[in-house]
Write a protein that holds these residues in place. Structure first.
Motif, short mmCIF file in Angstrom:
data_model
loop_
_atom_site.label_atom_id
_atom_site.label_comp_id
_atom_site.label_asym_id
_atom_site.label_seq_id
_atom_site.Cartn_x
_atom_site.Cartn_y
_atom_site.Cartn_z
N ILE A 193 5.71 -6.66 1.31
CA ILE A 193 5.64 -7.58 2.45
C ILE A 193 6.78 -7.29 3.43
O ILE A 193 6.56 -7.18 4.64
N ARG A 194 7.99 -7.17 2.92
CA ARG A 194 9.15 -6.91 3.77
C ARG A 194 9.08 -5.53 4.44
O ARG A 194 9.40 -5.38 5.62
N THR A 195 8.64 -4.52 3.70
CA THR A 195 8.55 -3.17 4.25
C THR A 195 7.53 -3.13 5.38
O THR A 195 7.78 -2.54 6.44
N LEU A 196 6.37 -3.73 5.17
CA LEU A 196 5.34 -3.77 6.21
C LEU A 196 5.85 -4.49 7.45
O LEU A 196 5.63 -4.05 8.59
N GLU A 197 6.55 -5.59 7.24
CA GLU A 197 7.09 -6.36 8.36
C GLU A 197 8.12 -5.53 9.14
O GLU A 197 8.07 -5.44 10.37
N GLU A 198 9.03 -4.89 8.43
CA GLU A 198 10.09 -4.12 9.07
C GLU A 198 9.54 -2.90 9.81
O GLU A 198 9.89 -2.65 10.96
N ARG A 199 8.68 -2.14 9.15
CA ARG A 199 8.18 -0.89 9.75
C ARG A 199 7.24 -1.14 10.92
O ARG A 199 7.08 -0.28 11.77
N SER A 200 6.62 -2.30 10.96
CA SER A 200 5.67 -2.59 12.04
C SER A 200 6.29 -3.43 13.14
O SER A 200 5.59 -3.92 14.00
N ASP A 201 7.60 -3.61 13.11
CA ASP A 201 8.30 -4.45 14.08
C ASP A 201 7.66 -5.84 14.12
O ASP A 201 7.38 -6.38 15.19
N LYS A 202 7.38 -6.37 12.92
CA LYS A 202 6.84 -7.71 12.69
C LYS A 202 5.39 -7.88 13.17
O LYS A 202 4.93 -8.99 13.38
N THR A 203 4.68 -6.77 13.31
CA THR A 203 3.25 -6.87 13.64
C THR A 203 2.45 -7.25 12.40
O THR A 203 1.54 -8.06 12.46
N PHE A 204 2.81 -6.66 11.25
CA PHE A 204 2.13 -6.95 9.99
C PHE A 204 2.94 -7.96 9.20
O PHE A 204 3.90 -7.62 8.52
N LEU A 205 2.55 -9.22 9.33
CA LEU A 205 3.23 -10.31 8.63
C LEU A 205 2.32 -10.83 7.52
O LEU A 205 1.57 -11.79 7.72
N TYR A 206 2.36 -10.17 6.39
CA TYR A 206 1.54 -10.56 5.25
C TYR A 206 2.24 -11.67 4.47
O TYR A 206 3.46 -11.64 4.30
N SER A 207 1.46 -12.61 3.98
CA SER A 207 1.98 -13.62 3.07
C SER A 207 1.61 -13.19 1.66
O SER A 207 0.79 -12.28 1.46
N GLU A 208 2.20 -13.82 0.67
CA GLU A 208 1.83 -13.54 -0.72
C GLU A 208 0.35 -13.84 -0.94
O GLU A 208 -0.34 -13.12 -1.65
N GLY A 209 -0.13 -14.89 -0.30
CA GLY A 209 -1.53 -15.28 -0.43
C GLY A 209 -2.50 -14.28 0.18
O GLY A 209 -3.69 -14.28 -0.13
N THR A 210 -2.01 -13.42 1.05
CA THR A 210 -2.82 -12.36 1.64
C THR A 210 -2.68 -11.07 0.85
O THR A 210 -3.66 -10.39 0.56
N LEU A 211 -1.45 -10.72 0.48
CA LEU A 211 -1.19 -9.44 -0.17
C LEU A 211 -1.74 -9.38 -1.59
O LEU A 211 -2.37 -8.39 -1.98
N TYR A 212 -1.51 -10.42 -2.39
CA TYR A 212 -1.89 -10.33 -3.81
C TYR A 212 -3.40 -10.18 -4.03
O TYR A 212 -3.79 -9.40 -4.90
N PRO A 213 -4.25 -10.84 -3.27
CA PRO A 213 -5.68 -10.55 -3.43
C PRO A 213 -6.03 -9.10 -3.10
O PRO A 213 -6.90 -8.50 -3.74
N ILE A 214 -5.35 -8.51 -2.12
CA ILE A 214 -5.57 -7.10 -1.80
C ILE A 214 -5.16 -6.24 -2.99
O ILE A 214 -5.90 -5.34 -3.41
N LEU A 215 -3.99 -6.50 -3.55
CA LEU A 215 -3.51 -5.74 -4.70
C LEU A 215 -4.46 -5.88 -5.90
O LEU A 215 -4.74 -4.91 -6.59
N HIS A 216 -4.96 -7.10 -6.14
CA HIS A 216 -5.89 -7.32 -7.26
C HIS A 216 -7.18 -6.55 -7.04
O HIS A 216 -7.75 -5.99 -7.98
N LYS A 217 -7.65 -6.51 -5.80
CA LYS A 217 -8.87 -5.75 -5.49
C LYS A 217 -8.64 -4.26 -5.72
O LYS A 217 -9.48 -3.58 -6.34
N LEU A 218 -7.52 -3.75 -5.28
CA LEU A 218 -7.21 -2.34 -5.47
C LEU A 218 -7.04 -2.00 -6.95
O LEU A 218 -7.46 -0.94 -7.40
N GLU A 219 -6.48 -2.93 -7.69
CA GLU A 219 -6.31 -2.73 -9.13
C GLU A 219 -7.67 -2.74 -9.84
O GLU A 219 -7.92 -1.91 -10.71
N SER A 220 -8.56 -3.63 -9.43
CA SER A 220 -9.89 -3.68 -10.06
C SER A 220 -10.71 -2.42 -9.77
O SER A 220 -11.57 -2.04 -10.57
#
Length: 109
Positions: free
Chosen positions: A31-58
């Motif tokens: 979350i922090r890396t995406l925020e920093e590298r995108s100059d705060k364009t990509f502001l993911y919350s835990e509620g957004t990121l973890y479902p993505i990670l679970h989908k990628l894991e499945s």
């Protein structure tokens, strides 16, 4: 400028797999890396990121494991699998094709 969620959603797999291609990461770190590298364009919350990670894991593209920190706290890390590396190559190719097509349309070519 606030970016449309649908536009961001279409690139989230590419972004997450790209980070994990560099090194294993835990969720908050991503979350922090995406925020920093995108100059705060990509502001993911835990509620957004973890479902993505679970989908990628499945799908077998990402695997998780737990590791203890120096202070004894357990942290869940994510790592890219061989399937994930192949998918990342496809995602990058699709992105480059899409980006070039959009640029042609915008340039009137």
């Amino acid at each position: 400028m606030k970016i449309d969620k649908e536009l961001m959603g279409g690139s989230s797999t590419l972004l997450v797999l790209s980070l994990l291609a560099e090194k294993d990461c835990y969720g908050y770190e991503m979350i922090r890396t995406l925020e920093e590298r995108s100059d705060k364009t990509f502001l993911y919350s835990e509620g957004t990121l973890y479902p993505i990670l679970h989908k990628l894991e499945s799908k077998g593209w990402v695997r998780s494991y737990k590791e203890r920190t120096e202070v004894g706290r357990e942290r869940k890390y994510y790592t890219l699998t061989g399937l994930g590396q192949a998918q990342l190559a496809q995602e990058r190719e699709q992105w480059e094709t899409f980006q070039a097509a959009v640029q042609h349309v915008l340039a009137g070519v």
